[in-house]
Enzyme design. Structure first.
Site, PDB file in Angstrom:
ATOM      1  N   GLU A 278      -7.436  -1.751  -6.730  1.00  0.00           N
ATOM      2  CA  GLU A 278      -6.658  -0.857  -7.580  1.00  0.00           C
ATOM      3  C   GLU A 278      -5.598  -1.697  -8.296  1.00  0.00           C
ATOM      4  O   GLU A 278      -4.857  -2.445  -7.652  1.00  0.00           O
ATOM      5  CB  GLU A 278      -5.979   0.221  -6.739  1.00  0.00           C
ATOM      6  CG  GLU A 278      -6.959   1.232  -6.162  1.00  0.00           C
ATOM      7  CD  GLU A 278      -6.290   2.272  -5.270  1.00  0.00           C
ATOM      8  OE1 GLU A 278      -6.490   3.463  -5.502  1.00  0.00           O
ATOM      9  OE2 GLU A 278      -5.573   1.888  -4.324  1.00  0.00           O
TER      10      GLU A 278
ATOM     11  N   ASN B  50      -6.039   5.681  -0.969  1.00  0.00           N
ATOM     12  CA  ASN B  50      -5.393   6.145   0.261  1.00  0.00           C
ATOM     13  C   ASN B  50      -4.944   7.599   0.130  1.00  0.00           C
ATOM     14  O   ASN B  50      -4.949   8.346   1.103  1.00  0.00           O
ATOM     15  CB  ASN B  50      -4.199   5.253   0.615  1.00  0.00           C
ATOM     16  CG  ASN B  50      -4.673   3.905   1.145  1.00  0.00           C
ATOM     17  OD1 ASN B  50      -5.850   3.743   1.461  1.00  0.00           O
ATOM     18  ND2 ASN B  50      -3.783   2.944   1.215  1.00  0.00           N
TER      19      ASN B  50
ATOM     20  N   SER C 205       0.817  -1.212   0.000  1.00  0.00           N
ATOM     21  CA  SER C 205       0.000   0.000   0.000  1.00  0.00           C
ATOM     22  C   SER C 205       0.848   1.257   0.000  1.00  0.00           C
ATOM     23  O   SER C 205       0.328   2.322  -0.307  1.00  0.00           O
ATOM     24  CB  SER C 205      -0.992   0.019   1.162  1.00  0.00           C
ATOM     25  OG  SER C 205      -0.503  -0.616   2.270  1.00  0.00           O
TER      26      SER C 205
ATOM     27  N   HIS D  68      -3.924  -3.814  -5.423  1.00  0.00           N
ATOM     28  CA  HIS D  68      -4.126  -3.244  -4.087  1.00  0.00           C
ATOM     29  C   HIS D  68      -5.550  -3.521  -3.622  1.00  0.00           C
ATOM     30  O   HIS D  68      -6.503  -2.872  -4.063  1.00  0.00           O
ATOM     31  CB  HIS D  68      -3.825  -1.738  -4.113  1.00  0.00           C
ATOM     32  CG  HIS D  68      -3.846  -1.124  -2.759  1.00  0.00           C
ATOM     33  ND1 HIS D  68      -4.469   0.060  -2.476  1.00  0.00           N
ATOM     34  CD2 HIS D  68      -3.319  -1.554  -1.591  1.00  0.00           C
ATOM     35  CE1 HIS D  68      -4.322   0.331  -1.191  1.00  0.00           C
ATOM     36  NE2 HIS D  68      -3.630  -0.632  -0.637  1.00  0.00           N
TER      37      HIS D  68
HETATM   38  N1  LIG Z   1      -3.807  -4.485   6.447  1.00  0.00           N
HETATM   39  C1  LIG Z   1      -4.366  -3.700   5.559  1.00  0.00           C
HETATM   40  O1  LIG Z   1      -5.387  -3.067   5.811  1.00  0.00           O
HETATM   41  C2  LIG Z   1      -3.761  -3.597   4.172  1.00  0.00           C
HETATM   42  C3  LIG Z   1      -4.539  -3.088   3.133  1.00  0.00           C
HETATM   43  C4  LIG Z   1      -4.017  -3.048   1.829  1.00  0.00           C
HETATM   44  C5  LIG Z   1      -2.713  -3.494   1.623  1.00  0.00           C
HETATM   45  N2  LIG Z   1      -1.965  -3.963   2.669  1.00  0.00           N
HETATM   46  C6  LIG Z   1      -0.610  -4.452   2.356  1.00  0.00           C
HETATM   47  O2  LIG Z   1      -0.644  -5.873   2.346  1.00  0.00           O
HETATM   48  C7  LIG Z   1       0.594  -6.396   2.798  1.00  0.00           C
HETATM   49  C8  LIG Z   1       0.358  -7.331   3.976  1.00  0.00           C
HETATM   50  O3  LIG Z   1      -0.301  -6.623   4.982  1.00  0.00           O
HETATM   51  P1  LIG Z   1      -1.034  -7.379   6.180  1.00  0.00           P
HETATM   52  O4  LIG Z   1      -1.784  -6.348   6.932  1.00  0.00           O
HETATM   53  O5  LIG Z   1      -1.729  -8.578   5.670  1.00  0.00           O
HETATM   54  O6  LIG Z   1       0.230  -7.868   7.054  1.00  0.00           O
HETATM   55  P2  LIG Z   1       0.302  -8.963   8.196  1.00  0.00           P
HETATM   56  O7  LIG Z   1       1.374  -8.520   9.104  1.00  0.00           O
HETATM   57  O8  LIG Z   1      -1.043  -9.246   8.749  1.00  0.00           O
HETATM   58  O9  LIG Z   1       0.765 -10.267   7.407  1.00  0.00           O
HETATM   59  C9  LIG Z   1       2.032 -10.408   6.812  1.00  0.00           C
HETATM   60  C10 LIG Z   1       2.331 -11.896   6.728  1.00  0.00           C
HETATM   61  O10 LIG Z   1       3.480 -12.079   5.915  1.00  0.00           O
HETATM   62  C11 LIG Z   1       4.244 -13.133   6.476  1.00  0.00           C
HETATM   63  N3  LIG Z   1       5.620 -12.986   5.992  1.00  0.00           N
HETATM   64  C12 LIG Z   1       6.537 -12.068   6.313  1.00  0.00           C
HETATM   65  N4  LIG Z   1       7.654 -12.263   5.593  1.00  0.00           N
HETATM   66  C13 LIG Z   1       7.432 -13.326   4.795  1.00  0.00           C
HETATM   67  C14 LIG Z   1       8.195 -14.010   3.817  1.00  0.00           C
HETATM   68  N5  LIG Z   1       9.436 -13.650   3.533  1.00  0.00           N
HETATM   69  N6  LIG Z   1       7.636 -15.064   3.190  1.00  0.00           N
HETATM   70  C15 LIG Z   1       6.398 -15.466   3.483  1.00  0.00           C
HETATM   71  N7  LIG Z   1       5.625 -14.850   4.406  1.00  0.00           N
HETATM   72  C16 LIG Z   1       6.141 -13.791   5.043  1.00  0.00           C
HETATM   73  C17 LIG Z   1       4.087 -12.941   7.971  1.00  0.00           C
HETATM   74  O11 LIG Z   1       4.373 -14.129   8.681  1.00  0.00           O
HETATM   75  C18 LIG Z   1       2.635 -12.549   8.076  1.00  0.00           C
HETATM   76  O12 LIG Z   1       1.810 -13.669   8.229  1.00  0.00           O
HETATM   77  C19 LIG Z   1       1.458  -5.195   3.104  1.00  0.00           C
HETATM   78  O13 LIG Z   1       2.247  -4.916   1.985  1.00  0.00           O
HETATM   79  C20 LIG Z   1       0.459  -4.080   3.339  1.00  0.00           C
HETATM   80  O14 LIG Z   1       0.978  -2.812   3.021  1.00  0.00           O
HETATM   81  C21 LIG Z   1      -2.467  -4.038   3.920  1.00  0.00           C
END
Ligand SMILES: NC(=O)c1ccc[n+]([C@@H]2O[C@H](COP(=O)([O-])OP(=O)(O)OC[C@H]3O[C@@H](n4cnc5c(N)ncnc54)[C@H](O)[C@@H]3O)[C@@H](O)[C@H]2O)c1
Length: 663
Positions: free
Chosen positions: A461, A499, A428, A449
């Site tokens: 997106e 965003n 994001s 996204h």
């Molecule tokens: N949370 C939101 O509202 C949201 C919305 C849109 C986009 N995003 C984006 O989505 C992505 C994930 O966000 P999230 O909130 O789900 O995070 P999160 O912390 O809930 O989950 C991340 C996961 O990735 C795993 N991980 C970390 N490194 C890894 C690797 N090398 N190989 C495999 N797994 C690995 C972790 O164990 C964890 O389970 C980010 O890039 C974030 O910017 C988040």
């Protein structure tokens, strides 16, 4: 103008008509040049010709009954919305309605049995037509759905569907489906009385309809106890309950249609004679209102996003998601709900287990039956070591928001993936170009996204970096459509579109709070404007650490020493820690009881969205998305921006008096 001029029965274009050897008249609706049947002017005039022919034949004893059936996969998806904007005045609307109502009355009054044979969608005006028939048979097939989605367009059924649905299903069920606009499956439709008979598949439909004509079947209508609900004083009690329940969901000032429908029922619910004309009179001003025009605009924006996706050969079946956290777990589960196979990779076994458990809950909600849930669980594969990467058509990364880690993961994925698959990140805040830098073929990386919660939010997106190949973006859009979401192509820039425009709205709310405006007043004002959530509550839900990070990334400040900064430093991150701008209890913010002047709230509400509108204008000037309509679509479907206002840029134009009445 609105008088129906019956078409020439020998030159029908949208219907086929024949009287068979058993003297059964078949009217087969198959709108020329359209994939879906909708009731527009020409099909209605052709139907008028068919009805005249059957009236004449019935008079002479040459026909035993009439069957209305579809030549397409769906019966009728509703009235033709494209024609709605041709009405300038309430009188135009009333004239057009009365012409069609007259035709439906003639169908109801035919002296031979009239059967509606229903497959697929039978919605809105289509259901009103079916209800004017004497008997309704529907298939039990998965795609068959009945309903009145009119409230979603700021109106209610206007072809006497209010009257007939109450007569057939009783006030509770009929008002329930009209007030919510929800679609009903064949089983519940039969239980309600909207449908009289079910057949297992469409192959049996013609046979069953023929038999219904020969046996002169007629719907029995609602049972006596349901009829009782239409009588005073029960009707008044029901109407009161309906008003309360509706007001919990929508505000009358924003969405008047359901409230006018309840008024109609409360006043005339026990009298067909009085309710019929009253329905028309109440309907017309809704149809020409700004709310309905804007909601029709939102409908057209959804069509625009769907139709832009090329019907190409990319038919993704297998998805691989890296990262089984909040987003990754839900993205994989959603793909499975949409029929795909998904493998889910994470470093942590525990995260995988949690994601699978959450997925099962979603499958139970959405797929209902045990065999469907079991089949879905079999399509969702925990894949700790990424063994399924090489078979995937789509690979989505959703791991921690750290550039170096993402780059490393992508290098590994690129080496394993098959040619032609899409490679996407759900980042994001990072730039696509930076993530793609170490790839051998950086042009293949796109952003997909998603928004949180994935199952509920309709927009994705599709991010196009500077060097991203257009073909991969197109494939990304096809994938998004295949998982039943709207794709919006956005050029890579900080915050993308959603965003980027949401952040100034939230941070302006924070600033006002810091300057002494009560938080309840700020959030109430935003709701009064029509936002789904006030900026302070939304900040707490998103997480104040994330808000701070976004503010820094987008350079919206000052963040240092702000209230936001102070809360984050104290570990008060919002809903997830139990305290932020609000204290949270059982998932709900505790609010101070306070009432504010409504005019003040109105002024504050418009002021609160101003920074968002300014940012929308800047995003358009930079051509982050293709057009003003794309900005409006993205912001409505990505942030929930008051749909009845037609979108942020449309609203601003209206404020400046720049829009013509028709949109
Ligand atoms: N949370 C939101 O509202 C949201 C919305 C849109 C986009 N995003 C984006 O989505 C992505 C994930 O966000 P999230 O909130 O789900 O995070 P999160 O912390 O809930 O989950 C991340 C996961 O990735 C795993 N991980 C970390 N490194 C890894 C690797 N090398 N190989 C495999 N797994 C690995 C972790 O164990 C964890 O389970 C980010 O890039 C974030 O910017 C988040």
């Amino acid at each position: 103008m609105s008088e129906l001029i019956p078409a020439d029965i020998d030159k029908l274009k949208d219907w086929r008509f024949e009287i068979d050897f058993e003297e059964i008249a078949w009217a087969i609706f198959d709108r020329e040049g359209e994939s879906m049947n909708s009731l527009g002017r020409r099909p209605t005039e052709e139907l008028a010709a068919i009805v005249a022919k059957v009236e004449d034949a019935a008079e002479k004893g040459e026909v035993r009954g009439l069957i209305l059936i579809s030549g397409k996969e769906n019966f009728i998806a509703g009235a033709d919305i494209r024609e709605f904007d041709t009405f300038d005045t309430d009188q135009d609307v009333e004239d057009a309605l009365n012409a069609t109502i007259g035709l439906f009355d003639r169908i109801e009054n035919l002296r031979v049995p009239v059967i509606a044979a229903i497959n697929g969608f039978c919605l809105g005006g289509g259901l009103e037509l079916a209800m004017a028939c004497h008997y309704r048979i529907a298939t039990r097939e998965e795609g068959t759905r009945l309903g009145f989605p009119e409230v979603k367009l700021g109106i209610f059924p206007g072809l006497n569907g209010t009257v007939r649905s109450i007569e057939l299903a009783g006030a509770m069920d009929a008002m329930g489906i009209m007030l919510t606009g929800r679609m009903v499956r064949p089983g519940p439709a039969r239980a309600m009385g909207i449908v009289d008979q079910l057949v297992p598949t469409h192959h049996r439909l013609r046979w069953a309809a023929r038999k219904a004509v020969l046996q002169k079947r007629k719907s029995k209508g609602a049972p006596w106890w349901k009829k009782l609900m239409r009588k005073a004083p029960i009707r008044d009690i029901l109407a009161k309950q309906m008003r309360k329940k509706t007001a919990e969901k929508v505000r009358e000032e924003h969405y008047p249609a359901p409230f006018r429908l309840i008024d109609l029922f409360a006043k005339f619910g026990d009298s067909r004679r009085r309710m019929k004309p009253a329905e028309t009179t109440a309907f017309a001003p809704l149809m020409t209102s700004d709310t309905a025009r804007n909601l029709r605009r939102v409908f057209r924006l959804t069509e625009m996003l769907k139709n832009e996706v090329p019907k190409d050969a990319f038919k993704p079946q297998r998805v691989h998601v890296v990262g089984a956290g909040t987003m990754g777990g839900d993205i994989a589960a959603w793909c499975v709900v949409c029929g795909m196979q998904a493998s889910l990779q994470d470093l942590s076994e525990e995260q995988l287990d949690k994601a699978l458990a959450r997925a099962k809950k979603l499958f139970k909600q959405r797929l209902r039956t045990k065999p469907a849930v079991d089949a879905a669980m079999a399509r969702l594969i925990a894949d700790k070591d990424g063994k399924h990467v090489s078979r995937a058509d789509v690979i989505i990364e959703a791991i921690v928001e750290k550039l170096e880690i993402k780059q490393k993961v992508f290098a590994d994925l690129e080496a394993k993936m098959k040619p032609g698959a899409i490679l996407a990140t759900n980042t994001s805040s990072l730039q696509i170009e930076d993530i793609a830098k170490p790839l051998k073929d950086p042009g293949r990386l796109i952003g997909l996204h998603f928004f949180n919660p994935v199952p509920q939010l309709p927009l994705v997106e599709v991010i196009m970096g500077v060097g991203t190949r257009e073909e991969d973006v197109r494939k990304g859009c096809s994938f998004v459509t295949a998982i039943r979401k709207f794709p919006l192509i956005v050029k890579s820039c900080p915050g993308f579109l959603v965003n980027r425009v949401l952040a100034p709205y939230m941070l302006d709310g924070v600033r006002r709070y810091q300057e002494g405006e009560p938080r309840e007043k700020i959030d109430q004002a935003a709701l009064k404007f029509g936002m789904p959530m006030g900026p302070l509550e939304l900040s707490d839900v998103v997480g104040l650490d994330i808000c701070k990070h976004v503010a820094e990334t987008l350079n919206i400040g000052p963040v240092e020493d702000s209230e936001l900064d102070r809360l984050v430093k104290n570990g008060k991150l919002g809903k997830k820690t139990g305290e932020g701008f609000y204290v949270w209890d059982k998932g709900k913010p505790k609010r101070q009881q306070a009432t504010f002047d409504q005019d003040d709230l109105e002024v504050l509400g418009s002021d609160l969205v101003k920074p968002m509108l300014d940012e929308c204008e800047r995003a358009l000037a930079e051509r982050i998305v293709e057009s003003a309509d794309h900005v409006d679509a993205g912001v409505i479907f990505g942030t929930g921006f008051a749909p009845f206002r037609g979108g942020p840029l449309h609203y601003r134009k209206q404020q400046k008096g720049e829009t013509a009445k028709a949109v």
